[in-house]
Scaffold this active site. Structure first.
Site, PDB file in Angstrom:
ATOM      1  CD  GLN A 132      -3.584   0.161   2.162  1.00 36.61           C
ATOM      2  OE1 GLN A 132      -3.085  -0.109   3.002  1.00 36.61           O
ATOM      3  NE2 GLN A 132      -4.582   0.799   1.577  1.00 36.61           N
ATOM      4  CG  ASP A 135      -1.770   1.403  -5.050  1.00 36.80           C
ATOM      5  OD1 ASP A 135      -1.476   2.095  -5.827  1.00 36.80           O
ATOM      6  OD2 ASP A 135      -2.101   1.783  -4.093  1.00 36.80           O
ATOM      7  CB  SER A 138      -3.867   4.756  -4.857  1.00 35.14           C
ATOM      8  OG  SER A 138      -3.839   3.084  -4.965  1.00 35.14           O
ATOM      9  CE1 TYR A 233      -6.562  -2.160 -10.308  1.00 40.99           C
ATOM     10  CE2 TYR A 233      -5.923  -3.440 -10.541  1.00 40.99           C
ATOM     11  CZ  TYR A 233      -5.848  -2.348 -10.400  1.00 40.99           C
ATOM     12  OH  TYR A 233      -4.335  -2.465 -10.094  1.00 40.99           O
TER      13      TYR A 233
HETATM   14  P1  NAD Z   1      -9.420   1.546 -12.091  1.00 46.39           P
HETATM   15  O1  NAD Z   1      -8.632   3.589 -11.819  1.00 46.39           O
HETATM   16  O2  NAD Z   1      -9.207   0.824 -12.488  1.00 46.39           O
HETATM   17  O3  NAD Z   1     -10.718   2.327 -12.040  1.00 46.39           O
HETATM   18  C1  NAD Z   1     -12.072   3.425 -11.637  1.00 46.39           C
HETATM   19  C2  NAD Z   1     -12.877   2.524 -11.014  1.00 46.39           C
HETATM   20  O4  NAD Z   1     -13.747   2.685 -12.028  1.00 46.39           O
HETATM   21  C3  NAD Z   1     -13.549   1.180 -10.224  1.00 46.39           C
HETATM   22  O5  NAD Z   1     -13.911   1.204  -9.049  1.00 46.39           O
HETATM   23  C4  NAD Z   1     -14.173   0.231 -11.679  1.00 46.39           C
HETATM   24  O6  NAD Z   1     -15.001  -0.491 -10.754  1.00 46.39           O
HETATM   25  C5  NAD Z   1     -14.838   1.629 -12.134  1.00 46.39           C
HETATM   26  N1  NAD Z   1     -15.920   0.666 -13.836  1.00 46.39           N
HETATM   27  C6  NAD Z   1     -15.347  -0.008 -14.393  1.00 46.39           C
HETATM   28  N2  NAD Z   1     -15.515   0.426 -15.245  1.00 46.39           N
HETATM   29  C7  NAD Z   1     -17.154   0.636 -15.342  1.00 46.39           C
HETATM   30  C8  NAD Z   1     -17.818   0.605 -15.530  1.00 46.39           C
HETATM   31  N3  NAD Z   1     -18.461   0.330 -16.324  1.00 46.39           N
HETATM   32  N4  NAD Z   1     -19.137   1.516 -15.288  1.00 46.39           N
HETATM   33  C9  NAD Z   1     -18.905   2.306 -13.423  1.00 46.39           C
HETATM   34  N5  NAD Z   1     -17.627   2.439 -13.497  1.00 46.39           N
HETATM   35  C10 NAD Z   1     -16.762   1.046 -13.903  1.00 46.39           C
HETATM   36  O7  NAD Z   1      -9.431   1.661 -10.327  1.00 46.39           O
HETATM   37  P2  NAD Z   1      -9.086   1.596  -8.957  1.00 46.39           P
HETATM   38  O8  NAD Z   1      -9.360   3.502  -8.397  1.00 46.39           O
HETATM   39  O9  NAD Z   1      -7.235   2.256  -9.316  1.00 46.39           O
HETATM   40  O10 NAD Z   1      -9.431   0.563  -8.232  1.00 46.39           O
HETATM   41  C11 NAD Z   1      -9.797  -0.313  -8.243  1.00 46.39           C
HETATM   42  C12 NAD Z   1      -9.515  -1.569  -6.981  1.00 46.39           C
HETATM   43  O11 NAD Z   1      -8.133  -1.495  -6.748  1.00 46.39           O
HETATM   44  C13 NAD Z   1     -10.398  -1.145  -6.553  1.00 46.39           C
HETATM   45  O12 NAD Z   1     -11.272  -2.668  -5.567  1.00 46.39           O
HETATM   46  C14 NAD Z   1      -9.829  -0.894  -5.359  1.00 46.39           C
HETATM   47  O13 NAD Z   1     -10.763  -1.270  -3.525  1.00 46.39           O
HETATM   48  C15 NAD Z   1      -8.317  -1.566  -5.309  1.00 46.39           C
HETATM   49  N6  NAD Z   1      -7.378  -0.987  -4.098  1.00 46.39           N
HETATM   50  C16 NAD Z   1      -6.673  -2.430  -3.346  1.00 46.39           C
HETATM   51  C17 NAD Z   1      -5.709  -1.356  -2.549  1.00 46.39           C
HETATM   52  C18 NAD Z   1      -5.179  -2.318  -2.118  1.00 46.39           C
HETATM   53  O14 NAD Z   1      -5.546  -2.967  -0.956  1.00 46.39           O
HETATM   54  N7  NAD Z   1      -3.983  -1.520  -1.285  1.00 46.39           N
HETATM   55  C19 NAD Z   1      -5.271   0.136  -3.219  1.00 46.39           C
HETATM   56  C20 NAD Z   1      -6.052   0.520  -4.509  1.00 46.39           C
HETATM   57  C21 NAD Z   1      -7.002   0.488  -5.174  1.00 46.39           C
END
Ligand code: NAD
Length: 380
Positions: A132, A135, A138, A233
């Site tokens: 994290q 990351d 993020s 994702y």
């Molecule tokens: P991302 O930038 O890839 O996508 C942004 C958002 O768009 C996501 O929430 C995704 O579900 C949504 N999305 C995709 N297609 C869509 C559609 N057709 N309609 C509506 N929404 C849609 O995602 P991100 O912000 O980088 O994060 C994705 C995942 O990674 C999440 O589950 C987040 O909790 C996880 N994450 C985990 C950690 C960790 O555990 N350390 C850190 C960062 C992110």
């Protein structure tokens, strides 16, 4: 060991890979830190502040790149103004760390592999609890989500908060956030702080509670297929499911004063969420800020890097938003990079343990090889 901080050459890039505080941490560990003259200038960190933190300022780019054991960057390596490609400034055995866009520009990974560079891509750091603090996707997405709301608020011909004044009552703005990942959740929080009434939508049902805990209403779209891929994702959903979700969200787009779209599917073109017909239904004066502009856009009217006016609706497609908050974006990026460097370096020597999941995932080229199948597939 020498670690060098390059001055970014990408047009409009204001961030820097290490800030003076993080330089001081490495110097304290006995690492020599070289900083290219002016590297932090656009993020408001002067050469003098780096020197005070123990860095050596190097004016000559070729010397800095040539001497580094580990070279730190923000934006991907690219052709410079003088026609030379930055990858050609590196030599065999060096390590480079940065956003290297390996899936979008796999030819860069190929070039680095050919030069036998060990490259770590910040995009490929696993999204796990253990990683994290490294990351950077993020940390930078959170900056983008915050700034997107400020851009919407500035472009809107209305207030965000509800105001009760002697001159009458102003109702709060209605903001609709599409995609509630890291950027979307920060956008919700920012819009709420500005006093807007916020609705949000995502195809991953797991985000419902997070959306609600930030004080926004979650718009449910029943999708009868699996929407979540490995790592949490989103998966690319079928055209039928996309159509169904557009039908549900259309009403919310129509009544919103501001729509912020953040939806992404890793390695794919961004999903189309807001059609031209939906934009035509919106009120004049409303605003769309499309954070997926660089990945093809979530809105059919988006033009990357441009503001376009469509029937009185302003559609904004910002590029590299984290760079527009360069002090804090650099501070967080520097912390992500510092943690990775400290993870990789033991007693001033590089410890490349490919059995470690973080190192295995983030190291995209080593000893002349591209180490990631998705990058190889993208090249094929
Ligand atoms: P991302 O930038 O890839 O996508 C942004 C958002 O768009 C996501 O929430 C995704 O579900 C949504 N999305 C995709 N297609 C869509 C559609 N057709 N309609 C509506 N929404 C849609 O995602 P991100 O912000 O980088 O994060 C994705 C995942 O990674 C999440 O589950 C987040 O909790 C996880 N994450 C985990 C950690 C960790 O555990 N350390 C850190 C960062 C992110």
């Amino acid at each position: 060991m020498k670690i060098a901080v390059a001055k970014e050459s990408e047009v409009g890039e204001r961030r820097v890979a290490l800030i003076p505080d993080t330089v001081a941490r490495l110097v304290k560990q006995g690492i020599e830190v070289l900083v290219e003259a002016g590297a932090g200038e656009r993020a408001c960190f002067s050469d003098a502040t780096y020197e005070a933190a123990g860095a050596k300022i190097v004016s000559d780019t070729a010397t800095l790149w040539g001497e580094a054991d580990v070279l730190l960057k923000v934006s991907p390596l690219q052709e410079r103004g003088d026609g030379q490609h930055e990858a050609d400034l590196l030599h065999e055995g060096q390590v480079v760390i940065g956003f290297l866009d390996p899936l979008g520009t796999p030819t860069l990974a190929q070039r680095l592999a050919e030069r036998k560079i060990t490259a770590f891509s910040m995009e490929m750091i696993p999204r796990t609890t253990r990683a994290q603090s490294m990351d950077a996707l993020s940390s930078q997405a959170s900056v983008a989500g915050y700034k997107a709301v400020l851009i919407a608020a500035a472009a809107m011909p209305k207030y965000f908060p509800m105001l009760t004044t002697a001159a009458g009552t102003i109702p709060p703005a209605k903001v609709f956030i599409m995609g509630a990942g890291v950027a979307g959740l920060q956008a919700i929080a920012t819009a709420r702080r500005l006093g807007a009434v916020v609705e949000a939508f995502d195809i991953r049902p797991a985000v419902k509670e997070e959306v609600q805990s930030l004080g926004a209403k979650f718009i449910e779209v029943p999708i009868e297929e699996d929407t979540v891929a490995a790592g949490g994702y989103a998966k690319e959903i079928s055209e039928a499911a996309k159509q169904r979700s557009r039908e549900v969200v259309a009403e919310h787009v129509k009544t919103a004063d501001a729509v912020i779209t953040t939806a992404q599917v890793p390695g794919r073109k961004a999903p189309l969420l807001v059609t031209e017909e939906m934009v035509a239904q919106m009120k004049p004066g409303s605003v769309i800020v499309d954070l997926a502009a660089e990945q093809g856009g979530n809105c059919a009217c988006t033009k990357p890097g441009k503001d376009v006016l469509v029937n009185g609706v302003t559609v904004i497609g910002p590029i590299n938003l984290p760079s527009s908050v360069p002090i804090h974006a650099s501070q967080m990026y520097a912390k992500n990079v510092l943690t990775l460097v400290q993870y990789l370096v033991t007693d001033q020597a590089l410890n490349l343990n490919f059995a470690d999941d973080i190192i295995d995932a983030a190291c995209i080229t080593h000893a002349g090889e591209i180490r990631n199948q998705r990058i190889k597939d993208a090249l094929a």
